[in-house]
Design a protein around this motif. Structure first.
Motif, PDB file in Angstrom:
ATOM      1  N   ASN A   1      58.542  22.791   6.266  1.00 14.69           N
ATOM      2  CA  ASN A   1      58.002  21.530   6.700  1.00 14.69           C
ATOM      3  C   ASN A   1      56.606  21.782   8.080  1.00 14.69           C
ATOM      4  N   ASN A   2      55.823  22.531   7.951  1.00 15.45           N
ATOM      5  CA  ASN A   2      55.434  23.455   9.206  1.00 15.45           C
ATOM      6  C   ASN A   2      53.761  22.312  10.017  1.00 15.45           C
ATOM      7  N   GLN A   3      54.339  20.863   9.325  1.00 12.39           N
ATOM      8  CA  GLN A   3      53.043  19.649   9.349  1.00 12.39           C
ATOM      9  C   GLN A   3      52.223  19.701   9.041  1.00 12.39           C
ATOM     10  N   TYR A   4      51.501  20.164   8.537  1.00 15.84           N
ATOM     11  CA  TYR A   4      50.268  20.533   7.764  1.00 15.84           C
ATOM     12  C   TYR A   4      49.912  20.632   6.851  1.00 15.84           C
ATOM     13  N   ALA A   5      49.423  20.211   6.068  1.00 15.84           N
ATOM     14  CA  ALA A   5      48.388  20.129   5.050  1.00 15.84           C
ATOM     15  C   ALA A   5      47.226  20.726   4.874  1.00 15.84           C
ATOM     16  N   ILE A   6      47.239  22.212   4.785  1.00 14.55           N
ATOM     17  CA  ILE A   6      45.426  22.288   5.534  1.00 14.55           C
ATOM     18  C   ILE A   6      45.632  20.776   6.680  1.00 14.55           C
TER      19      ILE A   6
ATOM     20  N   PHE B   1      58.387  25.575  -0.448  1.00 17.31           N
ATOM     21  CA  PHE B   1      57.161  25.026  -0.755  1.00 17.31           C
ATOM     22  C   PHE B   1      56.878  24.601   0.335  1.00 17.31           C
ATOM     23  N   GLY B   2      55.905  24.029   1.000  1.00 15.91           N
ATOM     24  CA  GLY B   2      55.185  23.292   2.118  1.00 15.91           C
ATOM     25  C   GLY B   2      55.652  21.495   1.771  1.00 15.91           C
ATOM     26  N   GLU B   3      55.458  20.757   2.541  1.00 17.18           N
ATOM     27  CA  GLU B   3      55.872  19.254   2.490  1.00 17.18           C
ATOM     28  C   GLU B   3      54.904  18.263   2.600  1.00 17.18           C
ATOM     29  N   GLY B   4      53.201  19.011   2.408  1.00 16.97           N
ATOM     30  CA  GLY B   4      52.571  18.349   1.488  1.00 16.97           C
ATOM     31  C   GLY B   4      52.662  18.695   0.251  1.00 16.97           C
ATOM     32  N   SER B   5      53.118  19.345   0.015  1.00 15.22           N
ATOM     33  CA  SER B   5      53.221  19.432  -1.420  1.00 15.22           C
ATOM     34  C   SER B   5      54.357  19.060  -2.798  1.00 15.22           C
TER      35      SER B   5
HETATM   36 MG   LIG Z   1      53.007  22.415   5.548  1.00 10.10          MG
END
Ligand SMILES: [Mg+2]
Ligand SMILES: Cc1ncc(C[n+]2csc(CCOP(=O)(O)OP(=O)(O)O)c2C)c(N)n1
Length: 343
Positions: free
Chosen positions: A189-194, A159-163
């Protein structure tokens, strides 16, 4: 006098137990993932498909994790950017394209879900749904099943970091920690949530949260696939040994916009993106293989040609495949068993 200490010999991948062939295969899957992604974007721009969410920049960590798991027995709950992961555990380009073109034969959802919502009984990929993070408690449920049935498998979820700020994440981690379940919880953790950068989403590290749930949390450079492999492998061994969950935070960068519906330059600069292209894990890993004498320009050319051919065949097949019947829309929505007496 010579040192009595053990001298580590061999290259990095060999010291981790990866053969030269496996190290090369890892690269092949990274490239397959990237080529699938690039082509999907072109198909969307050409108006052939409606929508694509990309995993560009995340392939190195995805493939490394897959190789560290038991691809014959474990259960997988990947999230929507995990193309390189699902390819690594056995999904085919054809299956991915059937999903992208929303065709009836798509094994992921029969063309009902958006692409990137993976599911395959054959590959033990558990169907995911669109609300982010719902897959984390599901993964914990699979790990509970492993423990209850005393079966030697692990569940792996991403899952992403925002999630990771959603309640599901915390409830799942707590339950997994209390019950020492065999689950590997990996945040990409790709540093962005949208449009929201990590510093506006998180006051600390995602990995540090594991402390509160009573299991190890490890932050790792997601652009270094051999490090990711090492960490996931250790987590896998711990899980199988009954030592419980591990939270892994793999640091990376979302090199593409959030989706084909997003204009990322509205909230980040071209320079920032370019800077991060220089850290691309796929390129760094290719350079590593070249340095090791395991990869050449000729092999690279052959691999690209192979991917292009596979994509061409997959697209031709998917484009010509039939759409689901409109009346099938209601399948799997309502209870289809024949209840006597009714409700
Ligand atoms: Mg992200
Ligand atoms: C519960 C829920 N809230 C909002 C959304 C809309 N949404 C889809 S992806 C996304 C961003 C998620 O960011 P992150 O978890 O960092 O993952 P990334 O997309 O960066 O890989 C959002 C808000 C959703 N799908 N589900």
């Amino acid at each position: 006098m010579e040192s009595q200490g053990t001298v580590e010999t061999g290259s990095r991948h060999q010291r981790l137990g990866l053969s030269d062939g496996q190290a090369i295969d890892m690269y092949r899957y990274m490239v397959m993932g990237r080529k699938y992604d690039e082509r999907s974007l072109l198909l969307q721009r050409a108006g052939k498909i409606n929508f694509h969410v990309s995993g560009v920049g995340q392939e190195a960590a995805q493939v490394a994790a897959a190789f560290a798991l038991d691809r014959q027995n474990d259960y997988f709950l990947p999230y929507y950017r995990d193309y390189a992961f699902v390819l690594s555990v056995g999904m085919t380009m054809r299956e991915l394209m059937l999903s992208l073109f929303a065709k009836a034969e798509d094994p992921n959802s029969g063309g009902r879900q958006m692409p990137g919502h993976f599911g395959s009984k054959r590959l033990r990929i558990v169907t995911g749904s669109s609300p982010v993070t719902t897959q984390v408690p599901h993964a914990v449920g699979f790990a509970l099943a492993a423990k209850m049935q005393k079966k030697p498998f692990v569940s792996y979820v991403t899952f992403g970091e925002g999630s990771s700020n959603q309640g599901d994440f915390h409830e799942a981690c707590n339950f997994a920690g209390v019950n020492k379940l065999p689950v590997i919880i990996m945040c990409e953790n790709n540093q962005y949530a949208i449009s929201i950068p990590a510093h506006k989403q998180l006051g600390g590290k995602v990995s540090d949260r594991a402390l509160g749930y009573g299991f190890p949390g490890i932050r790792v450079d997601g652009n270094d696939p051999l490090e990711v492999y090492r960490v996931v492998k250790e987590a896998h061994e711990r899980a199988l040994a009954g030592e419980g969950p591990t939270l892994i935070e793999a640091m990376m960068y979302r090199l593409s916009p959030h989706s084909t519906s997003d204009n990322d330059l509205a909230y980040r600069t071209k320079e920032e993106v370019e800077e991060n292209w220089k850290k691309d894990g796929l390129t760094a890993y290719r350079n590593y293989l070249v340095e090791q004498g395991l990869w050449s320009e000729e092999q690279e050319r052959d691999l690209i040609a192979e991917c292009n051919l596979e994509l061409k065949e997959a697209i031709a097949y998917a484009e010509n495949a039939p759409f689901p019947n409109p009346e099938d829309t209601l399948l799997h929505v309502y209870d289809e068993s024949n209840h006597k007496g009714g409700f």
